[in-house]
Design a protein around this motif. Structure first.
Motif, PDB file in Angstrom:
ATOM      1  N   MET A   1       0.696  -1.308   0.082  1.00  0.00           N
ATOM      2  CA  MET A   1      -0.004   0.091   0.233  1.00  0.00           C
ATOM      3  C   MET A   1       0.811   1.375  -0.080  1.00  0.00           C
ATOM      4  SD  MET A   1      -2.778   1.320   2.883  1.00  0.00           S
ATOM      5  CE  MET A   1      -4.091   1.602   1.812  1.00  0.00           C
ATOM      6  N   ASP A   2       0.243   2.474  -0.573  1.00  0.00           N
ATOM      7  CA  ASP A   2       1.145   3.528  -0.723  1.00  0.00           C
ATOM      8  C   ASP A   2       0.775   4.447   0.825  1.00  0.00           C
ATOM      9  OD1 ASP A   2       2.447   5.782  -1.653  1.00  0.00           O
ATOM     10  OD2 ASP A   2       1.328   6.183  -3.171  1.00  0.00           O
ATOM     11  N   LYS A   3       1.739   4.980   1.049  1.00  0.00           N
ATOM     12  CA  LYS A   3       1.626   5.799   2.455  1.00  0.00           C
ATOM     13  C   LYS A   3       0.864   7.057   2.117  1.00  0.00           C
ATOM     14  CE  LYS A   3       4.642   9.026   4.274  1.00  0.00           C
ATOM     15  NZ  LYS A   3       5.786   9.272   4.845  1.00  0.00           N
ATOM     16  N   ARG A   4       0.893   7.641   1.096  1.00  0.00           N
ATOM     17  CA  ARG A   4       0.094   8.498   0.597  1.00  0.00           C
ATOM     18  C   ARG A   4      -1.531   8.378   0.415  1.00  0.00           C
ATOM     19  NH1 ARG A   4       3.337   9.910  -4.767  1.00  0.00           N
ATOM     20  NH2 ARG A   4       2.951   7.928  -4.745  1.00  0.00           N
ATOM     21  N   LYS A   5      -1.588   7.191   0.526  1.00  0.00           N
ATOM     22  CA  LYS A   5      -3.259   6.752   0.722  1.00  0.00           C
ATOM     23  C   LYS A   5      -3.665   6.534   1.993  1.00  0.00           C
ATOM     24  CE  LYS A   5      -3.444   4.468  -3.844  1.00  0.00           C
ATOM     25  NZ  LYS A   5      -3.376   3.342  -4.577  1.00  0.00           N
ATOM     26  N   LEU A   6      -2.855   6.444   3.084  1.00  0.00           N
ATOM     27  CA  LEU A   6      -3.210   6.219   4.367  1.00  0.00           C
ATOM     28  C   LEU A   6      -4.380   7.508   5.093  1.00  0.00           C
ATOM     29  CD1 LEU A   6      -0.077   5.069   6.191  1.00  0.00           C
ATOM     30  CD2 LEU A   6      -2.104   3.845   5.479  1.00  0.00           C
ATOM     31  N   THR A   7      -5.049   6.969   5.583  1.00  0.00           N
ATOM     32  CA  THR A   7      -6.119   8.277   6.329  1.00  0.00           C
ATOM     33  C   THR A   7      -6.076   8.090   7.797  1.00  0.00           C
ATOM     34  OG1 THR A   7      -7.565   8.087   4.418  1.00  0.00           O
ATOM     35  CG2 THR A   7      -8.487   9.175   6.185  1.00  0.00           C
ATOM     36  N   PRO A   8      -5.741   8.948   8.613  1.00  0.00           N
ATOM     37  CA  PRO A   8      -5.834   8.712   9.910  1.00  0.00           C
ATOM     38  C   PRO A   8      -7.201   8.686  10.561  1.00  0.00           C
ATOM     39  CG  PRO A   8      -4.373  10.775   9.398  1.00  0.00           C
ATOM     40  CD  PRO A   8      -4.990  10.231   8.037  1.00  0.00           C
ATOM     41  N   GLY A   9      -7.290   7.714  11.367  1.00  0.00           N
ATOM     42  CA  GLY A   9      -8.521   7.214  11.825  1.00  0.00           C
ATOM     43  C   GLY A   9      -9.082   5.977  11.388  1.00  0.00           C
ATOM     44  N   ARG A  10      -8.577   5.700  10.028  1.00  0.00           N
ATOM     45  CA  ARG A  10      -9.093   4.568   9.231  1.00  0.00           C
ATOM     46  C   ARG A  10      -8.299   2.978   9.770  1.00  0.00           C
ATOM     47  NH1 ARG A  10      -9.255   3.571   2.696  1.00  0.00           N
ATOM     48  NH2 ARG A  10     -10.474   1.616   3.038  1.00  0.00           N
ATOM     49  N   LYS A  11      -9.091   2.178   9.762  1.00  0.00           N
ATOM     50  CA  LYS A  11      -8.308   0.636   9.916  1.00  0.00           C
ATOM     51  C   LYS A  11      -7.888   0.007   8.798  1.00  0.00           C
ATOM     52  CE  LYS A  11     -10.848  -0.469  13.997  1.00  0.00           C
ATOM     53  NZ  LYS A  11     -11.610  -1.660  14.816  1.00  0.00           N
ATOM     54  N   TYR A  12      -6.634  -0.759   8.905  1.00  0.00           N
ATOM     55  CA  TYR A  12      -6.005  -1.377   7.914  1.00  0.00           C
ATOM     56  C   TYR A  12      -5.934  -2.665   8.276  1.00  0.00           C
ATOM     57  CZ  TYR A  12      -5.766   3.360   5.710  1.00  0.00           C
ATOM     58  OH  TYR A  12      -6.135   4.652   5.363  1.00  0.00           O
ATOM     59  N   LEU A  13      -5.728  -3.537   7.061  1.00  0.00           N
ATOM     60  CA  LEU A  13      -5.334  -5.197   7.621  1.00  0.00           C
ATOM     61  C   LEU A  13      -3.573  -5.289   7.760  1.00  0.00           C
ATOM     62  CD1 LEU A  13      -6.581  -7.921   8.423  1.00  0.00           C
ATOM     63  CD2 LEU A  13      -6.501  -8.315   5.917  1.00  0.00           C
ATOM     64  N   HIS A  14      -3.112  -5.580   8.535  1.00  0.00           N
ATOM     65  CA  HIS A  14      -1.546  -5.744   8.635  1.00  0.00           C
ATOM     66  C   HIS A  14      -1.093  -6.994   8.666  1.00  0.00           C
ATOM     67  CE1 HIS A  14       2.000  -5.270  11.475  1.00  0.00           C
ATOM     68  NE2 HIS A  14       2.276  -4.959  10.146  1.00  0.00           N
ATOM     69  N   HIS A  15      -0.634  -7.422   7.478  1.00  0.00           N
ATOM     70  CA  HIS A  15      -0.067  -8.794   7.342  1.00  0.00           C
ATOM     71  C   HIS A  15       1.416  -8.814   7.666  1.00  0.00           C
ATOM     72  CE1 HIS A  15      -3.423 -10.491   5.082  1.00  0.00           C
ATOM     73  NE2 HIS A  15      -3.389  -9.366   4.491  1.00  0.00           N
ATOM     74  N   ARG A  16       1.798  -9.678   8.620  1.00  0.00           N
ATOM     75  CA  ARG A  16       3.230  -9.598   9.223  1.00  0.00           C
ATOM     76  C   ARG A  16       3.873 -11.121   9.467  1.00  0.00           C
ATOM     77  NH1 ARG A  16       2.920  -8.743  15.421  1.00  0.00           N
ATOM     78  NH2 ARG A  16       0.992  -9.373  15.619  1.00  0.00           N
ATOM     79  N   LYS A  17       4.879 -11.357   9.486  1.00  0.00           N
ATOM     80  CA  LYS A  17       5.583 -12.548   9.740  1.00  0.00           C
ATOM     81  C   LYS A  17       6.192 -12.287  11.063  1.00  0.00           C
ATOM     82  CE  LYS A  17       6.718 -13.723   5.160  1.00  0.00           C
ATOM     83  NZ  LYS A  17       7.540 -13.988   4.040  1.00  0.00           N
ATOM     84  N   ILE A  18       5.885 -13.510  12.025  1.00  0.00           N
ATOM     85  CA  ILE A  18       6.336 -13.588  13.310  1.00  0.00           C
ATOM     86  C   ILE A  18       6.882 -14.718  13.648  1.00  0.00           C
ATOM     87  CG2 ILE A  18       4.643 -11.824  14.175  1.00  0.00           C
ATOM     88  CD1 ILE A  18       3.000 -14.029  15.211  1.00  0.00           C
ATOM     89  N   VAL A  19       8.064 -14.852  14.304  1.00  0.00           N
ATOM     90  CA  VAL A  19       8.418 -15.983  15.076  1.00  0.00           C
ATOM     91  C   VAL A  19       7.738 -16.346  16.177  1.00  0.00           C
ATOM     92  CG1 VAL A  19      10.353 -17.318  15.606  1.00  0.00           C
ATOM     93  CG2 VAL A  19      10.469 -15.470  13.720  1.00  0.00           C
TER      94      VAL A  19
END
Length: 63
Positions: A1-19
């Motif tokens: 996702m492009d940082k310029r499209k972020l809107t404060p207050g909005r929720k986003y799905l965060h995919h991450r790798k964890i151990v």
């Protein structure tokens, strides 16, 4: 996702790798954007507040 499209207050799905217990797993969670900064953005998940860099935003966030 492009940082310029972020809107404060909005929720986003965060995919991450964890151990966990030596195993690398993929996890996802809903996070809320609090503020867009010069180096990335600040997010919140429940009681955790953290910052993602521009590169992490590009790789890990989905709308």
């Amino acid at each position: 996702m492009d940082k310029r499209k972020l809107t404060p207050g909005r929720k986003y799905l965060h995919h991450r790798k964890i151990v966990i217990n030596g195993r690398q797993l993929e996890a996802e969670r809903w996070i809320r954007c609090l503020e867009v900064t010069g180096a990335g953005a600040v997010f919140r998940h429940e009681y955790e507040i953290f910052e993602l860099t521009d590169q992490e935003i590009k790789e890990e966030l989905k709308e």
